[in-house]
Design a protein around this motif. Structure first.
Motif, PDB file in Angstrom:
ATOM      1  N   TRP A   1     -65.228 -83.110  10.847  1.00 36.03           N
ATOM      2  CA  TRP A   1     -64.142 -82.468  11.409  1.00 36.03           C
ATOM      3  C   TRP A   1     -64.492 -81.326  12.138  1.00 36.03           C
ATOM      4  O   TRP A   1     -65.294 -80.262  11.807  1.00 36.03           O
ATOM      5  N   VAL A   2     -63.905 -81.145  13.490  1.00 36.10           N
ATOM      6  CA  VAL A   2     -64.233 -80.191  14.400  1.00 36.10           C
ATOM      7  C   VAL A   2     -63.398 -79.039  13.951  1.00 36.10           C
ATOM      8  O   VAL A   2     -62.174 -78.850  14.221  1.00 36.10           O
ATOM      9  N   VAL A   3     -64.072 -77.728  13.707  1.00 32.26           N
ATOM     10  CA  VAL A   3     -63.389 -76.744  13.513  1.00 32.26           C
ATOM     11  C   VAL A   3     -63.117 -75.661  14.837  1.00 32.26           C
ATOM     12  O   VAL A   3     -61.892 -75.386  15.105  1.00 32.26           O
ATOM     13  N   ASP A   4     -64.105 -75.700  15.667  1.00 32.43           N
ATOM     14  CA  ASP A   4     -64.019 -74.839  16.861  1.00 32.43           C
ATOM     15  C   ASP A   4     -64.888 -75.301  17.864  1.00 32.43           C
ATOM     16  O   ASP A   4     -66.047 -76.011  17.616  1.00 32.43           O
ATOM     17  N   GLY A   5     -64.521 -75.416  19.253  1.00 34.59           N
ATOM     18  CA  GLY A   5     -65.239 -75.889  20.197  1.00 34.59           C
ATOM     19  C   GLY A   5     -65.147 -77.486  20.567  1.00 34.59           C
ATOM     20  O   GLY A   5     -64.363 -78.129  20.134  1.00 34.59           O
ATOM     21  N   THR A   6     -66.181 -78.244  21.080  1.00 33.23           N
ATOM     22  CA  THR A   6     -66.148 -79.165  21.462  1.00 33.23           C
ATOM     23  C   THR A   6     -67.533 -80.166  21.032  1.00 33.23           C
ATOM     24  O   THR A   6     -68.359 -79.572  21.292  1.00 33.23           O
ATOM     25  N   LEU A   7     -67.046 -81.265  20.545  1.00 32.65           N
ATOM     26  CA  LEU A   7     -68.358 -81.878  20.015  1.00 32.65           C
ATOM     27  C   LEU A   7     -68.399 -83.323  20.500  1.00 32.65           C
ATOM     28  O   LEU A   7     -67.273 -84.086  20.375  1.00 32.65           O
ATOM     29  N   GLU A   8     -69.572 -83.923  21.166  1.00 38.27           N
ATOM     30  CA  GLU A   8     -69.562 -85.190  21.585  1.00 38.27           C
ATOM     31  C   GLU A   8     -70.452 -85.858  20.621  1.00 38.27           C
ATOM     32  O   GLU A   8     -71.828 -85.458  20.377  1.00 38.27           O
ATOM     33  N   LEU A   9     -69.837 -87.001  20.146  1.00 34.76           N
ATOM     34  CA  LEU A   9     -70.599 -87.532  19.093  1.00 34.76           C
ATOM     35  C   LEU A   9     -71.030 -89.103  19.745  1.00 34.76           C
ATOM     36  O   LEU A   9     -70.137 -89.866  20.009  1.00 34.76           O
ATOM     37  N   GLN A  10     -72.329 -89.547  19.703  1.00 41.99           N
ATOM     38  CA  GLN A  10     -72.831 -90.906  20.019  1.00 41.99           C
ATOM     39  C   GLN A  10     -73.078 -91.548  18.879  1.00 41.99           C
ATOM     40  O   GLN A  10     -74.017 -91.298  18.199  1.00 41.99           O
ATOM     41  N   VAL A  11     -72.527 -92.720  18.592  1.00 41.05           N
ATOM     42  CA  VAL A  11     -72.629 -93.472  17.256  1.00 41.05           C
ATOM     43  C   VAL A  11     -73.089 -94.864  17.965  1.00 41.05           C
ATOM     44  O   VAL A  11     -72.316 -95.539  18.404  1.00 41.05           O
ATOM     45  N   GLY A  12     -74.486 -95.063  17.960  1.00 44.39           N
ATOM     46  CA  GLY A  12     -75.121 -96.335  18.347  1.00 44.39           C
ATOM     47  C   GLY A  12     -74.689 -96.152  20.131  1.00 44.39           C
ATOM     48  O   GLY A  12     -75.308 -95.167  20.603  1.00 44.39           O
ATOM     49  N   ASP A  13     -73.980 -97.030  20.626  1.00 50.52           N
ATOM     50  CA  ASP A  13     -73.656 -97.031  22.200  1.00 50.52           C
ATOM     51  C   ASP A  13     -72.228 -96.572  22.324  1.00 50.52           C
ATOM     52  O   ASP A  13     -72.101 -96.536  23.568  1.00 50.52           O
ATOM     53  N   THR A  14     -71.599 -96.054  21.512  1.00 56.47           N
ATOM     54  CA  THR A  14     -70.359 -95.548  21.522  1.00 56.47           C
ATOM     55  C   THR A  14     -70.593 -93.991  21.697  1.00 56.47           C
ATOM     56  O   THR A  14     -70.947 -93.484  20.615  1.00 56.47           O
ATOM     57  N   THR A  15     -69.593 -93.444  22.671  1.00 56.59           N
ATOM     58  CA  THR A  15     -69.508 -92.012  22.551  1.00 56.59           C
ATOM     59  C   THR A  15     -68.124 -91.499  22.435  1.00 56.59           C
ATOM     60  O   THR A  15     -67.227 -91.939  23.188  1.00 56.59           O
ATOM     61  N   THR A  16     -67.900 -90.392  21.593  1.00 60.26           N
ATOM     62  CA  THR A  16     -66.509 -90.114  21.368  1.00 60.26           C
ATOM     63  C   THR A  16     -66.535 -88.581  21.578  1.00 60.26           C
ATOM     64  O   THR A  16     -67.567 -87.849  21.118  1.00 60.26           O
ATOM     65  N   ARG A  17     -65.479 -88.061  22.439  1.00 59.92           N
ATOM     66  CA  ARG A  17     -65.588 -86.454  22.700  1.00 59.92           C
ATOM     67  C   ARG A  17     -64.455 -86.020  21.654  1.00 59.92           C
ATOM     68  O   ARG A  17     -63.254 -86.389  21.625  1.00 59.92           O
ATOM     69  N   LEU A  18     -64.818 -85.025  20.587  1.00 59.43           N
ATOM     70  CA  LEU A  18     -63.813 -84.458  19.771  1.00 59.43           C
ATOM     71  C   LEU A  18     -63.531 -82.935  20.058  1.00 59.43           C
ATOM     72  O   LEU A  18     -64.512 -82.310  20.280  1.00 59.43           O
ATOM     73  N   GLY A  19     -62.459 -82.566  19.916  1.00 53.64           N
ATOM     74  CA  GLY A  19     -62.057 -81.043  20.127  1.00 53.64           C
ATOM     75  C   GLY A  19     -61.707 -80.427  18.593  1.00 53.64           C
ATOM     76  O   GLY A  19     -61.567 -80.948  17.632  1.00 53.64           O
ATOM     77  N   ALA A  20     -61.357 -79.320  18.911  1.00 51.62           N
ATOM     78  CA  ALA A  20     -61.073 -78.387  17.499  1.00 51.62           C
ATOM     79  C   ALA A  20     -59.754 -79.220  16.821  1.00 51.62           C
ATOM     80  O   ALA A  20     -58.629 -79.601  17.471  1.00 51.62           O
ATOM     81  N   GLY A  21     -59.815 -79.509  15.522  1.00 53.85           N
ATOM     82  CA  GLY A  21     -58.982 -80.007  14.827  1.00 53.85           C
ATOM     83  C   GLY A  21     -59.114 -81.538  14.618  1.00 53.85           C
ATOM     84  O   GLY A  21     -58.465 -82.297  13.765  1.00 53.85           O
ATOM     85  N   ASP A  22     -59.867 -82.157  15.594  1.00 50.60           N
ATOM     86  CA  ASP A  22     -60.141 -83.888  15.580  1.00 50.60           C
ATOM     87  C   ASP A  22     -61.129 -83.926  14.431  1.00 50.60           C
ATOM     88  O   ASP A  22     -61.909 -83.331  14.145  1.00 50.60           O
ATOM     89  N   ARG A  23     -61.010 -85.125  13.922  1.00 47.09           N
ATOM     90  CA  ARG A  23     -61.962 -85.761  12.892  1.00 47.09           C
ATOM     91  C   ARG A  23     -62.250 -87.114  13.097  1.00 47.09           C
ATOM     92  O   ARG A  23     -61.440 -87.845  13.833  1.00 47.09           O
ATOM     93  N   ILE A  24     -63.198 -87.695  12.579  1.00 46.14           N
ATOM     94  CA  ILE A  24     -63.707 -88.917  12.739  1.00 46.14           C
ATOM     95  C   ILE A  24     -64.376 -89.364  11.429  1.00 46.14           C
ATOM     96  O   ILE A  24     -64.920 -88.525  10.902  1.00 46.14           O
ATOM     97  N   GLU A  25     -64.202 -90.676  10.992  1.00 44.02           N
ATOM     98  CA  GLU A  25     -65.026 -91.312   9.874  1.00 44.02           C
ATOM     99  C   GLU A  25     -65.988 -92.228  10.590  1.00 44.02           C
ATOM    100  O   GLU A  25     -65.660 -93.153  11.307  1.00 44.02           O
ATOM    101  N   LEU A  26     -67.388 -92.095  10.190  1.00 40.56           N
ATOM    102  CA  LEU A  26     -68.320 -92.912  10.461  1.00 40.56           C
ATOM    103  C   LEU A  26     -68.407 -94.223   9.797  1.00 40.56           C
ATOM    104  O   LEU A  26     -68.059 -94.120   8.516  1.00 40.56           O
ATOM    105  N   GLY A  27     -68.770 -95.300  10.636  1.00 37.63           N
ATOM    106  CA  GLY A  27     -68.715 -96.808   9.637  1.00 37.63           C
ATOM    107  C   GLY A  27     -70.190 -97.123   9.327  1.00 37.63           C
ATOM    108  O   GLY A  27     -70.744 -96.397   8.710  1.00 37.63           O
ATOM    109  N   GLU A  28     -70.485 -98.250   9.831  1.00 41.70           N
ATOM    110  CA  GLU A  28     -71.841 -98.652   9.237  1.00 41.70           C
ATOM    111  C   GLU A  28     -72.960 -97.835   9.713  1.00 41.70           C
ATOM    112  O   GLU A  28     -72.814 -97.163  11.017  1.00 41.70           O
ATOM    113  N   PRO A  29     -73.993 -97.876   9.140  1.00 41.34           N
ATOM    114  CA  PRO A  29     -75.150 -96.973   9.499  1.00 41.34           C
ATOM    115  C   PRO A  29     -75.598 -97.087  10.889  1.00 41.34           C
ATOM    116  O   PRO A  29     -75.590 -98.382  11.264  1.00 41.34           O
ATOM    117  N   ALA A  30     -75.745 -96.214  11.785  1.00 44.36           N
ATOM    118  CA  ALA A  30     -76.272 -96.366  13.127  1.00 44.36           C
ATOM    119  C   ALA A  30     -77.021 -95.001  13.474  1.00 44.36           C
ATOM    120  O   ALA A  30     -76.635 -94.087  12.877  1.00 44.36           O
TER     121      ALA A  30
END
Length: 215
Positions: free
Chosen positions: A164-193
């Motif tokens: 869960w991103v509280v402040d700022g911007t987080l770019e999350l690269q999981v395997g070959d997939t990249t997702t950009r998250l902003g304040a308030g956004d959240r993501i759940e990771l799946g299989e180990p990568a």
């Protein structure tokens, strides 16, 4: 040479009193790592093979002469089947205050006294928000602008992660997939990568990571 001998022969209490807090944490982490390796009856070479961390680096960390990066911590924790927080837990001093005052909540941890660990390479800082007895690892992370930290898939084995991103911007690269998250956004990771946490913004990014084991 005489100075070295005198320093080694100094009373333990005196050495502890003079030891820098960061050096003390580094020493305790080395002792924890060596104890875990000994319990598994692994040689330095075997741990190096399990973790992908060089034998020389493991030796330096165990002796308390080098502070590992976040990536190295992730590799070592994965080799032991632990979360990073579990690996650090006995390396940092966690004192959960107890009070008899009914107006005070039991187990309160004041912000000013909270332990934290900082990656010497990137300035990435993690602070535990939950105690060792809590059934989930809850950790606050601060990632400086323009920095990134990578964790191998082994650090995520048998685990579920929610970020869960509280402040700022987080770019999350999981395997070959990249997702950009902003304040308030959240993501759940799946299989180990393999995962890379990256801060592409101009300000520090603060986010919370919640980790639980698969049932």
């Amino acid at each position: 040479m005489s100075h070295i001998v005198d320093e080694q022969e100094a009373p333990a209490a005196t050495r502890d009193a003079l030891e820098d807090p960061d050096d003390a944490d580094q020493r305790r982490l080395g002792e924890r790592l060596q104890r875990l390796r000994t319990e598994r009856r692994w040689s330095l070479t075997e741990l190096a093979e399990e973790s992908g961390v060089s034998r020389a680096m493991i030796n330096r960390v165990e002796r308390g002469v080098s502070s590992p990066t976040a990536t190295i911590l992730g590799r070592l924790s994965g080799a032991f089947g632990l979360t990073v927080s579990q690996l650090l837990d006995e390396a940092l001093e966690h004192e959960v205050p107890r009070t008899s005052d009914p107006d005070e909540a039991r187990g309160v941890q004041r912000a000013a006294s909270a332990d934290s660990w900082t990656d010497p390479e990137t300035g990435y800082r993690r602070r535990p928000l939950s105690s060792a007895d809590f059934p989930a690892d809850v950790t606050e992370v601060r990632l400086p602008s323009g920095r990134e930290v990578a964790y191998p898939a082994s650090a995520y084995a048998f685990l579920r992660h929610c970020i869960w991103v509280v402040d700022g911007t987080l770019e999350l690269q999981v395997g070959d997939t990249t997702t950009r998250l902003g304040a308030g956004d959240r993501i759940e990771l799946g299989e180990p990568a393999d995962v890379v946490y990256r801060n592409p913004g101009d300000e520090p990014c603060r986010y919370v990571v919640v980790v639980v084991r698969h049932r």
